[in-house]
Design an enzyme around this catalytic site. Structure first.
Site, mmCIF file in Angstrom:
data_model
loop_
_atom_site.group_PDB
_atom_site.id
_atom_site.type_symbol
_atom_site.label_atom_id
_atom_site.label_comp_id
_atom_site.label_asym_id
_atom_site.label_seq_id
_atom_site.Cartn_x
_atom_site.Cartn_y
_atom_site.Cartn_z
ATOM 1 N N LYS A 13 0.830 -1.220 0.000
ATOM 2 C CA LYS A 13 0.000 0.000 0.000
ATOM 3 C C LYS A 13 0.859 1.264 0.000
ATOM 4 C CE LYS A 13 -2.342 -0.774 3.773
ATOM 5 N NZ LYS A 13 -1.596 -1.960 4.222
ATOM 6 N N ARG A 88 -10.296 0.896 9.943
ATOM 7 C CA ARG A 88 -9.840 -0.474 10.218
ATOM 8 C C ARG A 88 -11.002 -1.403 10.562
ATOM 9 N NH1 ARG A 88 -4.207 -0.965 11.108
ATOM 10 N NH2 ARG A 88 -3.200 1.040 11.401
ATOM 11 N N ARG A 150 0.414 -9.254 13.562
ATOM 12 C CA ARG A 150 -0.212 -8.110 12.885
ATOM 13 C C ARG A 150 -1.131 -8.584 11.761
ATOM 14 N NH1 ARG A 150 3.812 -4.410 10.458
ATOM 15 N NH2 ARG A 150 2.081 -2.977 10.231
#
Length: 198
Positions: A13, A88, A150
């Site tokens: 990204k 998110r 993560r």
């Protein structure tokens, strides 16, 4: 051009955002950077965020949305922006949509970089090994165990977000595992279509 980029850590990204910034002249907005800037500038919402962080608490969705609301009023974001790392969760997406709607702004699209997770972990491990071999410090995020944690957090939080935008007909997916320039070419095609209202 107002877009959201979705994708797990390591999906590319950041690399692609830089290229969108160059092509369209719109800023990439990172909530972490915006938060720090608002705190440093001492804006009302920045002071609120600072008080929360000073207590050791996480900044709430409404404060983050308030910071985004302030930031998109700035001159460089008038023609659009890239949101990377926010929203998110579905709750954040809904709060963001309500805020944008109140300003008469609509998103042009949401692009998700899809990855093969096991290949992504291998890519990160290889990057860590190459960095260590050069005698440079390895980024904390490139520790395979931290990276896997993560990745799991991303999957559990953000997978419903992907479904949320797909349900609105806004989601476009790109294979983030392909060569960077191939991803860029397809990404720019998608963005031009979005800009043309296709």
């Amino acid at each position: 051009m107002r877009i959201i980029l979705l994708g797990p850590p390591g999906a590319g990204k950041g690399t692609q955002s830089t290229r969108i910034v160059e092509r369209f002249g719109i800023p990439q907005l990172s909530t972490g950077d915006m938060l720090r800037a608002a705190v440093a500038a001492g804006t009302p919402i920045g002071l609120q965020a600072k008080a929360i962080m000073d207590r050791g608490d996480l900044v709430s969705d409404d404060v983050v949305v308030g910071i985004v609301a302030d930031r998109i009023e700035e001159e460089d974001a008038r023609n659009g922006f890239i949101l990377d790392g926010f929203p998110r969760t579905v709750a954040q997406a809904e709060a963001l949509e309500a805020m944008l709607s109140s300003k008469g702004i609509k998103l042009d699209g949401v692009i998700e970089f899809t990855v093969d997770e096991s290949a992504l972990v291998e890519r990160i491990m290889k990057r860590a090994q190459e960095t260590a071999a050069r005698g440079e410090p390895v980024r904390k995020d490139d520790n395979p165990d931290i990276f896997k944690t993560r990745l799991e957090a991303y999957r559990s939080q953000t997978t419903p977000l992907s479904a949320h935008y797909a349900g609105k007909g806004m989601l476009r997916k790109l294979d983030g595992m392909r060569p960077i320039d191939d991803v860029t070419r397809d990404l720019m095609d998608l963005l031009e279509q979005a800009r043309a209202g296709a």
